[in-house]
Scaffold this active site. Structure first.
Site, short mmCIF file in Angstrom:
data_model
loop_
_atom_site.label_atom_id
_atom_site.label_comp_id
_atom_site.label_asym_id
_atom_site.label_seq_id
_atom_site.Cartn_x
_atom_site.Cartn_y
_atom_site.Cartn_z
N ASN A 1 0.82 -1.22 0.00
CA ASN A 1 0.00 0.00 0.00
C ASN A 1 0.85 1.27 0.00
OD1 ASN A 1 -1.98 -1.88 0.13
ND2 ASN A 1 -2.72 -1.33 2.17
N THR B 1 -15.81 38.26 -31.49
CA THR B 1 -16.54 37.86 -30.29
C THR B 1 -17.85 37.31 -30.83
OG1 THR B 1 -17.56 40.02 -30.03
CG2 THR B 1 -15.50 39.67 -28.81
N HIS B 2 -18.38 36.28 -30.20
CA HIS B 2 -19.59 35.59 -30.69
C HIS B 2 -19.39 35.07 -32.13
CE1 HIS B 2 -21.64 37.62 -27.28
NE2 HIS B 2 -20.90 38.66 -27.65
N SER C 1 -9.97 11.84 -48.36
CA SER C 1 -11.22 11.08 -48.22
C SER C 1 -11.15 9.90 -49.17
CB SER C 1 -12.39 11.99 -48.58
OG SER C 1 -13.49 11.22 -49.03
N LYS D 1 -10.83 16.18 -51.28
CA LYS D 1 -10.76 16.49 -49.85
C LYS D 1 -9.35 16.46 -49.28
CE LYS D 1 -13.67 17.15 -47.26
NZ LYS D 1 -14.63 16.23 -46.64
N GLU E 1 -8.53 17.91 -35.59
CA GLU E 1 -9.80 17.29 -35.20
C GLU E 1 -9.59 16.27 -34.09
OE1 GLU E 1 -12.60 16.26 -38.59
OE2 GLU E 1 -10.84 16.93 -39.69
N LYS F 1 -4.44 3.60 -12.19
CA LYS F 1 -3.28 3.63 -13.09
C LYS F 1 -3.61 3.83 -14.55
CE LYS F 1 -1.06 1.11 -9.61
NZ LYS F 1 -2.36 1.18 -8.88
N1 ARG Z 1 -1.63 -3.48 -7.24
C1 ARG Z 1 -2.07 -2.75 -6.09
C2 ARG Z 1 -2.51 -1.35 -6.51
O1 ARG Z 1 -2.26 -0.99 -7.57
C3 ARG Z 1 -0.99 -2.63 -5.10
C4 ARG Z 1 -1.45 -2.53 -3.70
C5 ARG Z 1 -2.15 -3.75 -3.30
N2 ARG Z 1 -2.43 -3.81 -1.93
C6 ARG Z 1 -3.24 -4.70 -1.38
N3 ARG Z 1 -3.38 -4.70 -0.11
N4 ARG Z 1 -3.87 -5.56 -2.11
O2 ARG Z 1 -3.11 -0.64 -5.78
#
Ligand code: ARG
Length: 467
Positions: A116, A161-162, A283, A289, A296, A331
């Site tokens: 953790n 503007t606008h 295109s 085109k 975009e 992540k």
């Molecule tokens: N892979 C976990 C994460 O990304 C790591 C921490 C996991 N901790 C646990 N007590 N399961 O958060």
């Protein structure tokens, strides 16, 4: 990727039967968190250095572990590391490989640590490094904007503007408006890094550790400015990721506005600029085109970065303290945001210098729409009229021009005099677009002179930026 469930889990002690195969892959994060590997190893080396300095492990043990980790680092860098879903995440994969490589002593690495506080440290290290890399790219983009602004400091275009023609401006001034948006984004990234730069390691799973650790030393080794004050907070909050994503979202909203203007200006209706062929595609059906795909996409990609922010906000919302597995979901949005802002910045940095401005078109577009009407009102004010009355008078002159289907400067002096006796020949100088531009030469103004001065200041401001 090795997904053999036969691998013994580092947490397997209290379990009687193996993890369900689907649950194993459902709970695993190694497919994506392997991006944290270098930060994970760096954090582990700092951790064992501190463990040996405080006598929690011996110097010899530390040496073996550090050498083992360095070897794993090389294997990963070479692309030869076998990641295993059964080992769940980047942390357990590396620890497992370490034990395999150096034997029992490798099992001491995780003393006084939890995944953790480990993962919270890894993400902070990663985001800090990525922020710095990104900022240097943003700096390049800002430099290209200044260069274009210098090149086009005297290029007249209609300001809107606008989306209605409002007053004449210079193209260079418009580029510097983009620059201002981005330099604020840059400083928001720096600001977000200040709160990011605090060390969670030592918080353990949630309540710290019984070992006599030295967190300040780890912070020093990892170049964190501060040590997280509260162990529960250190492992549970991802507000730094929310901040990063918010800042990235604001950046992308800026990019989307710039992109939208490029799309508009590149259209046949405006034809103010031509985007180089290298940044457009054709295109499959319509042979004529040439589509501005790059801007975009820039516009569209703001959606995914804002979406990632929403995902992260929703992920954090209502989570009880301290760590919850929900946080593993932080992540992919973070990584995707980093990739997207890097790609978009690169696209703009390459596209901007190749922009070709169509000066005649911009001038013609500006010459319609009574674009110097405000200048005439200001002139009447200088002749002694209160601004409200001057506004009314010019409104009437515009009305007359509209009824005659002509521009203001095409009205006769006799006609002007019917609005105000004091008006003379100089009215035509006032209505001249280039004069209108030149007269806005104050700080922050659009006159070519003011734009050149602003460019010089902008260059100096870039020199003063800190990472
Ligand atoms: N892979 C976990 C994460 O990304 C790591 C921490 C996991 N901790 C646990 N007590 N399961 O958060």
């Amino acid at each position: 990727m090795n997904d053999k469930s036969s691998i013994r889990k580092p947490w397997g002690g209290r379990f009687n039967s193996p993890t369900d195969a689907f649950v194993e892959s459902f709970t695993a994060s190694v497919t994506f968190d392997q991006r944290l590997a270098m930060c994970d190893i760096r954090g582990s080396i700092a951790h064992v250095t501190m463990l040996s300095e405080t006598g929690i492990i011996t110097e010899d043990e530390k040496k073996l572990i550090v050498d083992g980790l360095e070897a794993i680092k090389s294997t990963i860098k070479a692309g030869d590391f076998t990641w295993s879903i059964a080992l769940e995440d980047v942390h357990m994969n590396i620890e497992h490989a370490l034990v395999k490589a150096i034997g029992e002593v490798g099992k001491k690495l995780h003393t006084a640590r939890s995944r953790n506080d480990q993962v919270a440290t890894d993400i902070r290290l990663y985001l800090r490094a990525q922020t710095e890399i990104f900022q240097s790219r943003l700096l390049e983009l800002m430099t290209t904007l200044i260069e274009l602004a210098e090149r086009e400091a005297a290029t007249l275009m209609p300001g809107y503007t606008h989306l209605q023609a409002a007053q004449p401006i210079t193209f260079g001034h418009h580029m510097l408006a983009w620059f201002e948006m981005l330099i604020r984004d840059y400083s928001r990234f720096s600001d977000c890094k200040k709160r990011l730069n605090s060390l969670p390691l030592g918080a353990g799973a949630l309540a710290g550790t019984t070992f006599p650790i030295n967190r300040q030393r780890v912070a020093e080794l990892l170049k964190f400015d501060t040590v997280a004050e509260n162990s529960l907070d250190a492992v549970s909050d991802r507000d730094f990721a929310l901040e990063f994503s918010s800042v990235a979202s604001i950046l992308m909203v800026h990019y989307s506005r710039m992109a939208e203007e490029l799309v508009l200006w590149n259209s046949q209706a405006f034809a103010f600029v031509e985007i180089d062929d290298a940044f457009c595609t054709g295109s499959s059906m319509m042979p004529q085109k040439k589509n501005p795909d790059v801007p975009e996409l820039l516009r569209g990609k703001s959606g995914r970065v804002v979406g990632n922010l929403m995902a992260l906000l929703t992920l954090m919302k209502s989570q009880p303290l301290a760590y919850n597995k929900d946080n593993q979901e932080d992540k992919e949005p973070i990584f995707d945001t980093i990739d997207t802002i890097n790609d978009c910045t690169r696209a703009l940095t390459e596209l901007i210098p190749s922009l070709r401005t169509k000066k005649d078109r911009m001038r013609t577009a500006a010459a319609h729409g009574f674009i110097t009407a405000t200048d005439l009102a200001d002139h009447l004010v200088r002749l002694g009229l209160p601004f409200r009355d001057a506004h009314e008078v010019v409104g009437k002159a515009v009305n007359l021009a509209l009824s005659k289907d002509c521009q203001l400067h095409e009205l006769s002096l006799a006609e002007f005099k019917t609005f105000d006796e004091r008006l003379d020949e100089s009215v035509y100088n006032i209505l001249n677009m280039d004069n209108a531009l030149d007269s806005r030469k104050h700080w922050g103004g659009t006159a070519p002179l003011a734009v050149r001065e602003a460019c010089a200041r902008a260059r100096n401001r870039l020199k003063d930026l800190d990472y």
